[in-house]
Write an enzyme that holds these catalytic residues in place. Structure first.
Site, short mmCIF file in Angstrom:
data_model
loop_
_atom_site.label_atom_id
_atom_site.label_comp_id
_atom_site.label_asym_id
_atom_site.label_seq_id
_atom_site.Cartn_x
_atom_site.Cartn_y
_atom_site.Cartn_z
N GLY A 198 0.83 -1.21 0.00
CA GLY A 198 0.00 0.00 0.00
C GLY A 198 0.86 1.24 0.00
N CYS A 199 0.32 2.31 -0.62
CA CYS A 199 1.11 3.52 -0.82
C CYS A 199 1.03 4.53 0.31
CB CYS A 199 0.73 4.18 -2.13
SG CYS A 199 1.29 3.22 -3.54
N VAL A 200 0.07 4.39 1.20
CA VAL A 200 0.05 5.27 2.37
C VAL A 200 0.05 4.42 3.62
CG1 VAL A 200 -0.75 7.66 2.33
CG2 VAL A 200 -2.20 5.88 1.37
N TRP A 204 6.82 9.78 0.53
CA TRP A 204 6.38 8.96 1.67
C TRP A 204 6.95 7.54 1.54
CZ3 TRP A 204 4.86 9.71 6.36
CH2 TRP A 204 4.11 8.76 7.06
N TYR A 222 -0.98 15.23 4.29
CA TYR A 222 0.05 14.36 3.71
C TYR A 222 1.44 15.01 3.88
CZ TYR A 222 0.68 10.27 0.60
OH TYR A 222 0.96 9.04 0.08
#
Lengths: 105, 166
Positions: A103-105, B27, B113
């Site tokens: 998953g990216c987050v 991230w 974010y």
């Protein structure tokens, strides 16, 4: 499937060193892998995160992403990077005997 | 992976869709123990401008990738006609669609974010020329912007880093 012996127990691991069977995990294994990841001592705060990841892993079969951990375990992003420096979600998944988080987050 | 790998992003766009690439990749980089620096320039200044970051938009005009199907109209490969895109409210509508979709996928809004990246150790810098051109001050920026620097400073501080221009 490769195996390796951690803390006196032989467990199945993948090519990146992540355990493939969470049921083989023990707290002693966690302590040992943490040392390999450069974390000399697992404090209460570390265990809180590890236990949360174990719970998520047991429920979903997957390691939680960093955002899932910060949202669910009542811990901030900053604290995560202090407890498990340089790639916290991956490190804690490794220590908790789970696969690499997806998953990216 | 190299022990001391560094990645630097240059954010030059201020639309909602172009705000995300650096956030997502940054991230991911931080999650892999990679050092992250982000340099904001030109329209990218909107991403760190307190008054702008929550108001980023995406316009359907001249966006050939935006299809009618995204608006829930089952028309296959048919694009949103530019003529329709110029109607009042169309940009707001497209923006809402994208924001809803992001929310559904549990992708945080841009400001949140960005804060996550800062908390994870990303270093943010604003471009001096853009600051001068747009008449901005350090107080206009979100928390986490370390300094206003020149392009030359950026080159110095990203020695050995992989640079990604967005």
């Amino acid at each position: 499937m490769a195996t390796r012996t951690i803390a006196g127990k032989t467990v199945a691991v993948n090519e990146e060193g992540f355990m493939t069977n969470p049921a083989e995990w023990t707290q002693e294994i966690a302590v040992e892998i943490a040392k390999e990841e450069g974390i000399e001592e697992l404090t209460e705060a570390h265990w809180k995160v590890i236990n949360f990841c174990r719970e998520v892993g047991a429920a979903s079969g997957k390691a939680p992403t960093l955002r899932t951990i910060t949202n669910g375990a009542g811990i901030t992003t900053k604290e995560m990077f202090t407890l498990f420096p340089k790639g916290p979600a991956k490190k804690v998944a490794h220590i908790a005997g789970l696969g690499k988080p997806e998953g990216c987050v | 992976m190299a022990e001391d790998r560094k990645v630097a992003f240059i954010c030059s766009k201020g639309t909602l869709d172009m705000a995300y690439p650096a956030l997502v990749m940054g991230w991911a980089a931080l999650g892999n123990g990679i050092d992250v620096t982000i340099f904001f320039t030109f329209w990218g200044m909107d991403l760190i401008n307190k008054n702008r970051v929550d108001k980023l938009e995406i316009a359907p005009v001249a966006n050939t990738s935006m299809k009618m199907t995204m608006m829930g109209v089952n028309t296959g490969n048919l694009g949103i006609p530019n003529l329709m895109g110029v109607l009042p409210g169309m940009t707001a509508f497209a923006t809402k669609l994208m924001k809803d979709k992001m929310k559904e996928l549990e992708v945080p809004p841009v400001s949140e974010y960005l804060q996550m990246l800062v908390d994870a150790g990303a270093k943010l810098y604003a471009c001096k020329m853009s600051v001068d051109m747009m008449g901005l001050k350090k107080e206009d920026f979100v928390d986490g912007v370390i300094d206003i620097v020149t392009a030359s400073d950026f080159m110095d501080m990203t020695d050995g880093a992989q640079i990604i221009f967005i």
